[in-house]
Enzyme design. Structure first.
Site, PDB file in Angstrom:
ATOM      1  N   ASP A 176     -26.996 -35.055  42.684  1.00 36.95           N
ATOM      2  CA  ASP A 176     -25.203 -35.438  42.029  1.00 36.95           C
ATOM      3  C   ASP A 176     -24.049 -34.269  42.197  1.00 36.95           C
ATOM      4  O   ASP A 176     -22.998 -33.559  43.141  1.00 36.95           O
ATOM      5  CB  ASP A 176     -25.006 -36.599  41.795  1.00 36.95           C
ATOM      6  N   GLY A 177     -24.758 -33.293  41.355  1.00 32.11           N
ATOM      7  CA  GLY A 177     -23.822 -32.571  41.048  1.00 32.11           C
ATOM      8  C   GLY A 177     -23.267 -31.335  42.628  1.00 32.11           C
ATOM      9  O   GLY A 177     -22.328 -30.870  41.694  1.00 32.11           O
ATOM     10  N   ASN A 272     -14.514 -37.213  41.318  1.00 31.33           N
ATOM     11  CA  ASN A 272     -15.346 -37.755  40.188  1.00 31.33           C
ATOM     12  C   ASN A 272     -13.955 -38.962  39.100  1.00 31.33           C
ATOM     13  O   ASN A 272     -13.694 -39.704  39.258  1.00 31.33           O
ATOM     14  CB  ASN A 272     -16.645 -37.499  39.354  1.00 31.33           C
ATOM     15  N   ASP A 302     -10.813 -41.396  21.355  1.00 34.25           N
ATOM     16  CA  ASP A 302     -11.119 -39.934  21.167  1.00 34.25           C
ATOM     17  C   ASP A 302     -10.929 -39.590  22.995  1.00 34.25           C
ATOM     18  O   ASP A 302     -11.405 -38.438  23.394  1.00 34.25           O
ATOM     19  CB  ASP A 302     -13.298 -40.280  21.669  1.00 34.25           C
TER      20      ASP A 302
END
Length: 431
Positions: A176-177, A272, A302
């Protein structure tokens, strides 16, 4: 109209409400799409004032409700919906060039890469674009037999060479990268992307390499379905403080230095998600979240994830968000480990403008990254503006957008996989 002449206006191509048509005027995307309206002679004078109303998903839905009610017509409204199964790839002219993206430093991809490039160059007579650092791999540069093929390639360097108007379609080899990387190379119009599953996950890469020749041939012939994966247009505005000495007309230094502020803007296209987190600090992240100029909440925890529907199945779902089909026009806001149990993920309409700023009473700075890249620090006075981009990623489907998505959910995420309940017989019902 006089004389019974008719003006017919068909559905216009892709855009979002935030760009107001300005981003794509006169650019490559406008040149690639055919004009879809026929004008009579009397209306030709107004053609120069015609602004391309582009949409996220095609034709406009019905906006009349019952015999008398209707939606107030807005000339700037461009959010439309189309049946995903009807989204098909077509070519105005036969494709002549292809960009091949290969995962760097992956020995398992060397042979598929060489085989594919030879097929594209020798059989299909296409101009092949390859990133320069790919050919610098010793396993490729040292192959004398493949060297004759590489001499025919066109090379480029990331962030230095512009190939946006040179590539007709893209082939990704990896996980996917590679698709995320392909998206980052094109800050405006993105060519159709064909992604082969040769990586670890493969949620965004539906094609298998075993039958690549027939599959690539079908794409070149324009026989394929596509899904438009919306992106986020992100603008980071940073206060750039510099110390400058004050000097009089005679060149005498009056002060050692005063703080002078100048604003620095950077823009990104994100497939994304945008992630804002607390970085190395032990304190809670404390950032204000605005929607269309109104403060809606302060994120304490966070951090926060702002994702596309495509990104909903990535970091967002790991943080507790829902999974959204890529055809749904939306932006998802997901807190990361919030300090409030009632802070749940929310979905807002695509096209709204989100702004994230460090709260005034924040104890520490924040950090932001875009699809896991370009990580940078956010300080007081800096702002991150996020909205839906006018330039989606046209991802080529193996079958169609719906089947491919559910197939990825089942195979990659094991969605709703469990042992089936035993059958209950009539004898068992008596007890």
């Amino acid at each position: 109209m006089d004389g019974g002449e008719e003006v017919r206006v068909e559905a216009a191509p892709y855009c979002c409400s935030t760009c107001d048509g300005g981003e794509v005027a006169g650019r490559s995307l406008a040149r690639r799409n055919r004009k879809t309206r026929s004008l009579s002679t009397s209306s030709a004078s107004s053609s120069s004032e015609y602004r391309r109303n582009q949409s996220l998903h095609g034709p406009s839905p019905v906006t009349t409700f019952g015999p008398k009610a209707c939606m107030l017509q807005n000339p700037h409204a461009v959010m439309h919906i189309q049946d995903p199964a009807s989204q098909r790839l077509t070519w105005n002219k036969p494709p002549k060039s292809v960009l091949v993206i290969k995962k760097i430093r992956d020995a398992s991809l060397l042979e598929p890469f060489k085989e594919l490039c030879m097929f594209l160059t020798e059989v299909k007579n296409l101009i092949v674009y390859v990133e320069k650092k790919v050919l610098e791999d010793p396993a490729i540069s040292g192959d004398e037999n493949f060297g004759a093929i590489t001499k025919k390639f066109c090379t480029f360097r990331e962030d230095l060479d512009d190939i946006s108007n040179r590539v007709d379609f893209i082939i990704c080899l990896g996980g996917d990268g590679t698709l995320l990387y392909a998206s980052s190379l094109f800050q405006e119009s993105v060519p159709p992307v064909m992604a082969f599953h040769l990586g670890s996950l493969g949620f965004l890469t539906p094609f298998k390499f075993d039958t690549y020749q027939s599959q690539v041939t079908q794409i070149i012939e324009g026989n394929a379905a596509i899904v438009l994966r919306s992106r986020l247009r992100v603008r980071v505005l940073k206060e750039n403080w510099e110390k400058k000495a004050r000097v009089d007309e005679k060149g005498i230094i009056l002060t050692n230095g005063d703080n002078e502020s100048s604003r620095k803007a950077m823009q990104y296209q994100v497939l994304n998600e945008v992630v804002v987190d607390r970085g190395p600090s032990s304190y809670l992240s404390n950032v204000d979240l605005f929607l269309d100029g109104h403060l809606i909440t302060t994120v304490q925890g966070d951090g926060v994830i702002v994702s596309t529907p495509t990104g909903s199945t990535a970091y967002a779902v790991a943080a507790g968000a829902s999974m959204i089909h890529p055809n749904v026009p939306a932006i998802m806001i997901t807190p990361i480990c919030p300090h409030s149990l009632s802070f749940r993920p929310i979905v807002v309409p695509a096209g709204v403008e989100l702004k994230i700023m460090l709260s005034r009473d924040a104890r520490n700075t924040a950090w932001v990254s875009f699809d896991g890249r370009k990580r940078q620090e956010i300080c007081h006075g800096d702002s991150i503006t996020i909205t839906t981009s006018c330039f989606p990623v046209p991802s080529i489907c193996f079958r169609d957008p719906v089947n491919d998505w559910f197939e990825s959910l089942a195979q990659c995420l094991h969605w709703n996989v469990r042992k089936k309940q035993n059958y209950l017989s009539s004898e068992d019902e008596e007890f």
